[in-house]
Design a protein around this motif. Structure first.
Motif, PDB file in Angstrom:
ATOM      1  N   ILE A 127       0.840  -1.193   0.000  1.00 29.30           N
ATOM      2  CA  ILE A 127       0.000   0.000   0.000  1.00 29.30           C
ATOM      3  C   ILE A 127       0.878   1.248   0.000  1.00 29.30           C
ATOM      4  O   ILE A 127       1.728   1.426   0.874  1.00 29.30           O
ATOM      5  N   ASN A 128       0.671   2.089  -0.993  1.00 25.29           N
ATOM      6  CA  ASN A 128       1.394   3.352  -1.072  1.00 25.29           C
ATOM      7  C   ASN A 128       0.616   4.457  -0.364  1.00 25.29           C
ATOM      8  O   ASN A 128      -0.583   4.339  -0.134  1.00 25.29           O
ATOM      9  N   ALA A 129       1.318   5.518  -0.054  1.00 25.95           N
ATOM     10  CA  ALA A 129       0.668   6.700   0.514  1.00 25.95           C
ATOM     11  C   ALA A 129       0.143   7.577  -0.623  1.00 25.95           C
ATOM     12  O   ALA A 129       0.625   7.511  -1.752  1.00 25.95           O
ATOM     13  N   VAL A 130      -0.869   8.378  -0.302  1.00 25.29           N
ATOM     14  CA  VAL A 130      -1.453   9.315  -1.270  1.00 25.29           C
ATOM     15  C   VAL A 130      -1.360  10.715  -0.681  1.00 25.29           C
ATOM     16  O   VAL A 130      -1.661  10.929   0.497  1.00 25.29           O
ATOM     17  N   LYS A 131      -0.931  11.663  -1.505  1.00 28.75           N
ATOM     18  CA  LYS A 131      -0.769  13.038  -1.031  1.00 28.75           C
ATOM     19  C   LYS A 131      -1.213  14.010  -2.120  1.00 28.75           C
ATOM     20  O   LYS A 131      -0.943  13.784  -3.300  1.00 28.75           O
ATOM     21  N   ILE A 132      -1.907  15.038  -1.719  1.00 29.37           N
ATOM     22  CA  ILE A 132      -2.291  16.110  -2.637  1.00 29.37           C
ATOM     23  C   ILE A 132      -1.297  17.255  -2.447  1.00 29.37           C
ATOM     24  O   ILE A 132      -1.184  17.800  -1.345  1.00 29.37           O
ATOM     25  N   ILE A 133      -0.569  17.596  -3.509  1.00 28.46           N
ATOM     26  CA  ILE A 133       0.432  18.647  -3.378  1.00 28.46           C
ATOM     27  C   ILE A 133       0.164  19.755  -4.399  1.00 28.46           C
ATOM     28  O   ILE A 133      -0.369  19.504  -5.480  1.00 28.46           O
ATOM     29  N   PRO A 134       0.535  20.990  -4.054  1.00 28.82           N
ATOM     30  CA  PRO A 134       0.271  22.113  -4.962  1.00 28.82           C
ATOM     31  C   PRO A 134       1.184  22.103  -6.184  1.00 28.82           C
ATOM     32  O   PRO A 134       2.296  21.573  -6.146  1.00 28.82           O
ATOM     33  N   VAL A 135       0.686  22.697  -7.248  1.00 30.56           N
ATOM     34  CA  VAL A 135       1.480  22.894  -8.460  1.00 30.56           C
ATOM     35  C   VAL A 135       2.078  24.294  -8.399  1.00 30.56           C
ATOM     36  O   VAL A 135       1.379  25.273  -8.144  1.00 30.56           O
ATOM     37  N   LYS A 136       3.381  24.386  -8.623  1.00 28.61           N
ATOM     38  CA  LYS A 136       4.078  25.667  -8.600  1.00 28.61           C
ATOM     39  C   LYS A 136       4.383  26.089 -10.030  1.00 28.61           C
ATOM     40  O   LYS A 136       5.232  25.495 -10.695  1.00 28.61           O
ATOM     41  N   PRO A 137       3.674  27.104 -10.532  1.00 30.64           N
ATOM     42  CA  PRO A 137       3.937  27.530 -11.912  1.00 30.64           C
ATOM     43  C   PRO A 137       5.284  28.238 -12.041  1.00 30.64           C
ATOM     44  O   PRO A 137       5.568  29.175 -11.297  1.00 30.64           O
ATOM     45  N   ASN A 138       6.102  27.759 -12.944  1.00 30.49           N
ATOM     46  CA  ASN A 138       7.404  28.372 -13.214  1.00 30.49           C
ATOM     47  C   ASN A 138       7.222  29.340 -14.391  1.00 30.49           C
ATOM     48  O   ASN A 138       7.504  29.016 -15.538  1.00 30.49           O
ATOM     49  N   ILE A 139       6.707  30.528 -14.066  1.00 30.90           N
ATOM     50  CA  ILE A 139       6.283  31.465 -15.099  1.00 30.90           C
ATOM     51  C   ILE A 139       6.962  32.818 -14.900  1.00 30.90           C
ATOM     52  O   ILE A 139       7.026  33.332 -13.776  1.00 30.90           O
ATOM     53  N   GLU A 140       7.461  33.352 -15.976  1.00 27.18           N
ATOM     54  CA  GLU A 140       8.035  34.699 -15.956  1.00 27.18           C
ATOM     55  C   GLU A 140       7.378  35.500 -17.072  1.00 27.18           C
ATOM     56  O   GLU A 140       7.702  35.338 -18.251  1.00 27.18           O
ATOM     57  N   ILE A 141       6.417  36.354 -16.681  1.00 26.20           N
ATOM     58  CA  ILE A 141       5.666  37.150 -17.663  1.00 26.20           C
ATOM     59  C   ILE A 141       5.934  38.630 -17.415  1.00 26.20           C
ATOM     60  O   ILE A 141       5.771  39.119 -16.295  1.00 26.20           O
ATOM     61  N   LYS A 142       6.329  39.311 -18.458  1.00 22.16           N
ATOM     62  CA  LYS A 142       6.519  40.756 -18.390  1.00 22.16           C
ATOM     63  C   LYS A 142       5.438  41.417 -19.242  1.00 22.16           C
ATOM     64  O   LYS A 142       5.341  41.155 -20.445  1.00 22.16           O
ATOM     65  N   PHE A 143       4.624  42.225 -18.570  1.00 18.97           N
ATOM     66  CA  PHE A 143       3.506  42.865 -19.258  1.00 18.97           C
ATOM     67  C   PHE A 143       3.939  44.184 -19.892  1.00 18.97           C
ATOM     68  O   PHE A 143       4.875  44.843 -19.427  1.00 18.97           O
ATOM     69  N   SER A 144       3.230  44.543 -20.924  1.00 21.18           N
ATOM     70  CA  SER A 144       3.443  45.851 -21.534  1.00 21.18           C
ATOM     71  C   SER A 144       3.045  46.931 -20.529  1.00 21.18           C
ATOM     72  O   SER A 144       2.213  46.694 -19.643  1.00 21.18           O
ATOM     73  N   PRO A 145       3.621  48.141 -20.632  1.00 19.43           N
ATOM     74  CA  PRO A 145       3.255  49.221 -19.695  1.00 19.43           C
ATOM     75  C   PRO A 145       1.744  49.439 -19.670  1.00 19.43           C
ATOM     76  O   PRO A 145       1.095  49.545 -20.710  1.00 19.43           O
ATOM     77  N   GLY A 146       1.202  49.505 -18.438  1.00 24.34           N
ATOM     78  CA  GLY A 146      -0.233  49.737 -18.288  1.00 24.34           C
ATOM     79  C   GLY A 146      -1.077  48.482 -18.322  1.00 24.34           C
ATOM     80  O   GLY A 146      -2.307  48.565 -18.275  1.00 24.34           O
ATOM     81  N   LYS A 181       8.231  31.684 -20.422  1.00 24.26           N
ATOM     82  CA  LYS A 181       8.676  33.076 -20.428  1.00 24.26           C
ATOM     83  C   LYS A 181       7.991  33.815 -21.573  1.00 24.26           C
ATOM     84  O   LYS A 181       7.993  33.346 -22.703  1.00 24.26           O
ATOM     85  N   LYS A 182       7.416  34.981 -21.244  1.00 28.68           N
ATOM     86  CA  LYS A 182       6.779  35.816 -22.261  1.00 28.68           C
ATOM     87  C   LYS A 182       7.032  37.285 -21.928  1.00 28.68           C
ATOM     88  O   LYS A 182       7.025  37.665 -20.750  1.00 28.68           O
ATOM     89  N   ASN A 183       7.208  38.083 -22.977  1.00 27.85           N
ATOM     90  CA  ASN A 183       7.470  39.508 -22.806  1.00 27.85           C
ATOM     91  C   ASN A 183       6.423  40.340 -23.552  1.00 27.85           C
ATOM     92  O   ASN A 183       5.797  39.879 -24.506  1.00 27.85           O
ATOM     93  N   ASN A 184       6.240  41.596 -23.060  1.00 32.47           N
ATOM     94  CA  ASN A 184       5.361  42.580 -23.716  1.00 32.47           C
ATOM     95  C   ASN A 184       3.946  42.043 -23.932  1.00 32.47           C
ATOM     96  O   ASN A 184       3.368  42.163 -25.014  1.00 32.47           O
ATOM     97  N   ILE A 185       3.390  41.451 -22.890  1.00 28.28           N
ATOM     98  CA  ILE A 185       2.049  40.870 -22.987  1.00 28.28           C
ATOM     99  C   ILE A 185       1.001  41.952 -22.760  1.00 28.28           C
ATOM    100  O   ILE A 185       1.036  42.677 -21.754  1.00 28.28           O
ATOM    101  N   ASN A 186       0.045  42.090 -23.663  1.00 34.24           N
ATOM    102  CA  ASN A 186      -1.045  43.069 -23.516  1.00 34.24           C
ATOM    103  C   ASN A 186      -2.405  42.476 -23.898  1.00 34.24           C
ATOM    104  O   ASN A 186      -3.359  43.213 -24.102  1.00 34.24           O
ATOM    105  N   LYS A 187      -2.452  41.129 -23.992  1.00 37.12           N
ATOM    106  CA  LYS A 187      -3.704  40.445 -24.314  1.00 37.12           C
ATOM    107  C   LYS A 187      -3.844  39.196 -23.445  1.00 37.12           C
ATOM    108  O   LYS A 187      -2.847  38.591 -23.059  1.00 37.12           O
ATOM    109  N   PRO A 188      -5.089  38.794 -23.157  1.00 36.68           N
ATOM    110  CA  PRO A 188      -5.286  37.533 -22.423  1.00 36.68           C
ATOM    111  C   PRO A 188      -4.827  36.347 -23.271  1.00 36.68           C
ATOM    112  O   PRO A 188      -4.899  36.371 -24.499  1.00 36.68           O
ATOM    113  N   PHE A 189      -4.343  35.292 -22.607  1.00 37.54           N
ATOM    114  CA  PHE A 189      -3.998  34.066 -23.317  1.00 37.54           C
ATOM    115  C   PHE A 189      -4.061  32.883 -22.355  1.00 37.54           C
ATOM    116  O   PHE A 189      -3.989  33.045 -21.130  1.00 37.54           O
ATOM    117  N   SER A 190      -4.224  31.709 -22.930  1.00 32.41           N
ATOM    118  CA  SER A 190      -4.235  30.463 -22.172  1.00 32.41           C
ATOM    119  C   SER A 190      -3.222  29.511 -22.787  1.00 32.41           C
ATOM    120  O   SER A 190      -2.965  29.559 -23.994  1.00 32.41           O
TER     121      SER A 190
END
Length: 309
Positions: A127-146, A181-190
């Motif tokens: 029998i193994n153990a079961v654990k719920i662990i969080p997901v850590k997003p490794n994201i670097e987003i730089k938005f456009s000014p404003g 990694k994304k730069n100059n983002i000024n629109k929604p995206f998935s």
């Protein structure tokens, strides 16, 4: 002439041989075949230790055509672990009386299963153990000014189930995504992000391989309010005068949320319990603010006070 007679003879010979083979294949035969056992519906937290060693010998009666497939590859038979296997102390047992119907249903009407041996199979399970662990997003987003996002970026799902030895799961606090990694983002995206499962111990099972992230990019603006200050925890026998009575607060929010934010959504206090005989200043604290703001800043960090008895 002689060659022509030989060809005719060969044709008749092959035809007779073909008819003979067909008649043999059309006839019914009884024989015993060894089947590899495949366990289905095993709970995720269970590991069957001797799974590959289990086989069943089935004595069956059917025609030669049906027999052909059992000689071209190693056959297998499925056993439903959840419904056909019972626990007895530390072992899990499949019995013929309980599992015969499930096996028989896996064969067509042209196959008659005579006997099944052995009449019991024994499985050792860890029998193994079961654990719920969080997901850590490794994201670097730089938005456009404003531009920015109102809420912190979270993945969907934001946590995953992991299965494995307890000692290994105790050291696992999160699973990171592949970098984005994304730069100059000024629109929604998935987008979809893979989890970095390869870095985990091979004994740890993670069925969720990818997560999604929805970046709701919005146009942002800054607002300012001049807000009153309240001193709390003043003893009843004291009167405290302070200056200034109001201070400016700047906040950063989405353009869509800007008009819905009111002065009453904020509260600034100073705690008299933090006063000192060596100082005549109290620190200002923002204790109430709306969820619709990204950041806020008090233009003055301290007020001056005088105690009157």
């Amino acid at each position: 002439m002689r060659s022509k007679k030989l060809n005719v003879f060969l044709i008749f010979f092959l035809l007779a041989f073909f008819i003979l083979v067909l008649s043999r294949l059309s006839a019914n035969y009884t024989s015993t075949v060894k089947f590899k056992v495949n366990l289905e519906n095993v709970p995720e937290e269970m590991i069957v230790l001797n799974d590959s060693l289990n086989t069943l010998n089935l004595t069956m009666s059917t025609n030669g055509f049906a027999w052909l497939k059992y000689y071209t590859k190693t056959p297998s038979i499925a056993i439903d672990f959840k419904n056909e296997v019972r626990q007895s102390d530390s072992l899990y047992i499949w019995s013929l009386s309980r599992g015969y119907a499930g096996i028989n249903l896996q064969f067509g009407k042209d196959i008659d299963v005579k006997t099944i041996n052995p009449d019991s199979l024994f499985f050792k399970v860890d029998i193994n153990a079961v654990k719920i662990i969080p997901v850590k997003p490794n994201i670097e987003i730089k938005f456009s000014p404003g531009y920015n996002v109102l809420e912190d970026l979270k993945t969907k799902p934001d946590s995953v189930k992991v299965i494995g030895p307890q000692s290994l799961l105790n050291t696992l606090n999160f699973i990171e995504t592949e970098p984005l990694k994304k730069n100059n983002i000024n629109k929604p995206f998935s987008t979809q992000l893979k989890l970095k499962i390869e870095a985990l111990d091979s004994q740890i099972l993670v069925k969720t391989k990818t997560v999604s992230i929805d970046v709701k990019t919005e146009k942002f603006t800054e607002g300012t309010f001049n807000l009153p200050i309240k001193i709390i925890n003043i003893p009843n026998n004291l009167e405290v005068n302070f200056f200034p009575k109001t201070i400016n607060l700047s906040f950063y929010t989405s353009l869509e949320s800007y008009n819905s934010i009111k002065e009453s959504d904020f509260e600034i206090v100073c705690d008299f319990n933090e006063h000192s005989n060596t100082s005549s200043y109290l620190s200002t604290k923002l204790v109430k603010f709306p969820k619709a703001i990204k950041t806020s800043r008090l233009h003055q960090q301290k007020i001056e006070y005088i105690i009157s008895e």
